[in-house]
Scaffold this motif. Structure first.
Motif, short mmCIF file in Angstrom:
data_model
loop_
_atom_site.label_atom_id
_atom_site.label_comp_id
_atom_site.label_asym_id
_atom_site.label_seq_id
_atom_site.Cartn_x
_atom_site.Cartn_y
_atom_site.Cartn_z
N MET A 39 0.83 -1.21 0.00
CA MET A 39 0.00 0.00 0.00
C MET A 39 0.87 1.26 0.00
O MET A 39 0.54 2.26 -0.65
N PHE A 40 1.99 1.22 0.71
CA PHE A 40 2.91 2.37 0.71
C PHE A 40 3.51 2.59 -0.67
O PHE A 40 3.71 3.74 -1.09
N LEU A 41 3.80 1.51 -1.38
CA LEU A 41 4.30 1.67 -2.75
C LEU A 41 3.27 2.38 -3.61
O LEU A 41 3.60 3.26 -4.41
N CYS A 42 2.02 2.00 -3.46
CA CYS A 42 0.94 2.59 -4.26
C CYS A 42 0.78 4.08 -3.97
O CYS A 42 0.68 4.90 -4.90
N THR A 43 0.75 4.46 -2.70
CA THR A 43 0.56 5.88 -2.38
C THR A 43 1.78 6.70 -2.78
O THR A 43 1.64 7.87 -3.16
N GLY A 44 2.96 6.10 -2.72
CA GLY A 44 4.16 6.83 -3.15
C GLY A 44 4.08 7.20 -4.62
O GLY A 44 4.36 8.34 -5.00
N ILE A 45 3.69 6.24 -5.45
CA ILE A 45 3.62 6.49 -6.89
C ILE A 45 2.46 7.42 -7.24
O ILE A 45 2.62 8.40 -7.98
N LEU A 46 1.27 7.15 -6.69
CA LEU A 46 0.09 7.96 -7.00
C LEU A 46 0.23 9.38 -6.46
O LEU A 46 -0.16 10.35 -7.12
N GLY A 47 0.78 9.52 -5.26
CA GLY A 47 0.97 10.85 -4.69
C GLY A 47 1.94 11.69 -5.49
O GLY A 47 1.73 12.88 -5.70
N PHE A 48 3.01 11.06 -5.96
CA PHE A 48 3.99 11.78 -6.78
C PHE A 48 3.36 12.26 -8.09
O PHE A 48 3.52 13.42 -8.48
N ILE A 49 2.63 11.38 -8.76
CA ILE A 49 2.02 11.74 -10.05
C ILE A 49 1.01 12.87 -9.89
O ILE A 49 1.02 13.84 -10.66
N THR A 50 0.13 12.78 -8.88
CA THR A 50 -0.89 13.82 -8.71
C THR A 50 -0.26 15.16 -8.32
O THR A 50 -0.75 16.21 -8.73
N SER A 51 0.80 15.15 -7.53
CA SER A 51 1.48 16.40 -7.15
C SER A 51 2.04 17.12 -8.38
O SER A 51 1.92 18.34 -8.52
N VAL A 52 2.66 16.34 -9.27
CA VAL A 52 3.21 16.92 -10.50
C VAL A 52 2.09 17.47 -11.38
O VAL A 52 2.20 18.57 -11.94
N LEU A 53 1.00 16.74 -11.49
CA LEU A 53 -0.13 17.19 -12.32
C LEU A 53 -0.76 18.46 -11.75
O LEU A 53 -1.14 19.37 -12.51
N TRP A 54 -0.90 18.54 -10.43
CA TRP A 54 -1.48 19.75 -9.83
C TRP A 54 -0.58 20.96 -10.09
O TRP A 54 -1.07 22.07 -10.33
N TYR A 55 0.73 20.79 -10.02
CA TYR A 55 1.64 21.91 -10.26
C TYR A 55 1.46 22.49 -11.66
O TYR A 55 1.66 23.69 -11.88
N ARG A 56 1.06 21.68 -12.60
CA ARG A 56 0.89 22.13 -13.97
C ARG A 56 -0.46 22.83 -14.20
O ARG A 56 -0.71 23.34 -15.29
N ASN A 57 -1.31 22.90 -13.17
CA ASN A 57 -2.60 23.57 -13.29
C ASN A 57 -2.39 25.07 -13.47
O ASN A 57 -1.76 25.73 -12.65
N PRO A 58 -2.94 25.68 -14.53
CA PRO A 58 -2.70 27.10 -14.82
C PRO A 58 -3.26 28.05 -13.76
O PRO A 58 -2.68 29.10 -13.50
N GLU A 59 -4.38 27.68 -13.14
CA GLU A 59 -4.96 28.55 -12.09
C GLU A 59 -4.08 28.58 -10.85
O GLU A 59 -3.94 29.63 -10.21
N LEU A 60 -3.47 27.47 -10.52
CA LEU A 60 -2.59 27.43 -9.37
C LEU A 60 -1.32 28.24 -9.61
O LEU A 60 -0.78 28.87 -8.68
N LYS A 61 -0.84 28.27 -10.84
CA LYS A 61 0.37 29.01 -11.16
C LYS A 61 0.16 30.53 -11.03
O LYS A 61 1.12 31.29 -10.93
N LYS A 62 -1.11 30.97 -11.03
CA LYS A 62 -1.40 32.40 -10.87
C LYS A 62 -1.27 32.86 -9.43
O LYS A 62 -1.17 34.06 -9.16
N LEU A 63 -1.31 31.93 -8.47
CA LEU A 63 -1.24 32.30 -7.05
C LEU A 63 0.15 32.78 -6.71
O LEU A 63 1.15 32.31 -7.22
N LYS A 64 0.20 33.71 -5.77
CA LYS A 64 1.48 34.26 -5.32
C LYS A 64 1.53 34.28 -3.82
O LYS A 64 0.53 34.38 -3.15
#
Length: 427
Positions: free
Chosen positions: A402-427
């Protein structure tokens, strides 16, 4: 005079940290007690589940109440009721009548009170801390949380070895009285309350206003949703079944559990010290999601692959160092985006939405551990044999997967969220 408000915060922070130490020791001791009673990861999960469900449900409506009433009074009443809950536990324990269901009931009550105490505390911090010190204050909060993670297992184990679980809870009640007295007699809070005249429906109106504000500010809304995803993955494993996994894979060795838990705190202290005393990067959004991605891929993945205390300790440090950076980045963005008269409503909605995924993660994590992954890893299925070659076999190996699964899924979703254009507007 310029630094007086910040000194006021430091006293507030120190007294609350002492109180949290007592509560953390009780929580740690009760987890050990509950697991030994049942040998079930699900039982441990339910302890936290029953704390978060009322917290999430009531938080939606607590914000308006907080904005309309004195924050100091709310915190005093909330803490007092939580104290009575601890008192009931120790009485049941001394009389030999304590059962797990009693702890569930107490956790429901304390979760309800925390739904008022938490937004009130957040507003207090925003009120007494100068704007240029907000990231430092966030770092100090993370620092205290990490310090508690280090000393809680040691103190709880030491006290319980002499006075048992009863002694741990009594110490908890003593720390409450210290923090209660400091808040009541010393801490001065500039109160900003709305007109409290009106009907009960105004509470729902405040909830609607908080939601509307966030929906109109998409960057903040996506930030909160992304935190909910992170909370979900962390509650599936790290902040849920980690004690059960370590106890299972170490043959019930409480020293290993305490050591790894302590090292989790050491990593958080290192990150908290940096955030407290140094300037954080100019891009809080990048700091949030890069830190989260590292925590998942280095912390969760390594924890799942580990089979001894040395690897588990390294994984704990890798997972916990980035956490203060995530918290600081989020707090800086939110405080700078809100006026003080809206903070209670928005923080309450934030808490409800961001933490709604926590009870789901806790319940699903406990269920998956006991009824899916652990039984599956004891079979001769080809996939189970392959995974046994990676994480090992025996009790606890399913939770490692289960830890392997959350490590991989958590990493992927974090990277995808960073690419969100609305989030990049925040300062």
């Amino acid at each position: 005079m310029k630094n007086k408000p910040y000194k006021n915060f430091i006293v507030f922070w120190a007294s609350q940290t002492v109180s949290q130490l007592g509560s953390s020791m009780t929580g740690f001791a009760l987890i050990i007690w509950a697991y030994k009673q049942t040998n079930s990861a699900m039982t441990v999960s339910l302890l936290t589940f029953f704390s978060y469900v009322p917290y999430v449900l009531v938080s939606l409506f607590a914000g308006s109440f907080v904005d309309r009433h004195k924050k100091k009074s709310i915190m005093l009443w909330s803490d007092s009721i939580s104290f009575l809950c601890s008192l009931s536990i120790v009485i049941l324990l001394i009389t030999g009548k304590l059962e797990i269901v009693h702890i569930y009931m107490v956790n429901i009550i304390t979760g309800f009170m925390n739904s008022f105490q938490s937004p009130a505390s957040s507003v207090v911090i925003g009120t007494i801390v100068p704007e240029d010190k907000l990231s430092n204050a966030s770092g100090m909060n993370s620092l205290s949380s990490s310090m508690l993670a280090v000393v809680t297992p040691m103190f709880a184990s030491f006290i319980s070895s002499f006075w048992g679980l009863e002694g741990v809870i009594i110490i908890d009640m003593l720390t409450f009285w210290f923090a209660f007295s400091v808040l009541l007699f010393y801490i001065k809070i500039p109160e900003t309350t709305e007109d409290i005249s009106g009907s009960i429906w105004d509470i729902f109106k405040g909830c609607k206003e908080g939601i509307s504000f966030l929906l109109q500010n998409k960057g903040l809304w996506y930030l909160i949703i992304s935190m909910a995803f992170m909370n979900f993955f962390s509650r599936l494993t790290y902040e849920n079944i980690l004690p059960a996994m370590l106890l299972a894979r170490s043959g019930g060795n409480e020293t290993i559990l305490g050591t790894v838990s302590g090292l989790l705190g050491v990593g958080g202290i290192a990150g908290g010290l940096y955030v407290s005393f140094f300037k954080i990067p100019k891009s809080p959004v990048k700091m949030i999601y890069f830190s989260a991605a590292f925590s998942f891929i280095a912390g969760d993945l390594l924890m799942g692959l580990g089979s001894n205390i040395w690897i588990w300790c390294i994984a704990g440090i890798a997972a916990s160092v980035p956490i203060p950076f995530i918290s600081a980045g989020q707090n800086v963005i939110i405080y700078q985006s809100l006026s003080k008269d809206m903070q209670g409503r928005v923080f309450a909605v934030r808490n409800a939405v961001q933490y709604a995924s926590i009870p789901m993660g806790i319940l699903i994590g406990g269920f998956l551990a006991d009824y899916v992954f652990e039984p599956f890893m004891q079979t001769r299925h080809p996939l189970a044999l392959l995974l046994q070659g990676i994480v090992g076999s025996g009790s606890g190996s399913g939770m490692s997967v289960m830890f392997l699964c959350t490590g991989i899924l958590g990493f992927i979703t974090s990277v995808l969220w960073y690419r969100n254009p609305e989030l990049k507007k925040l300062k």
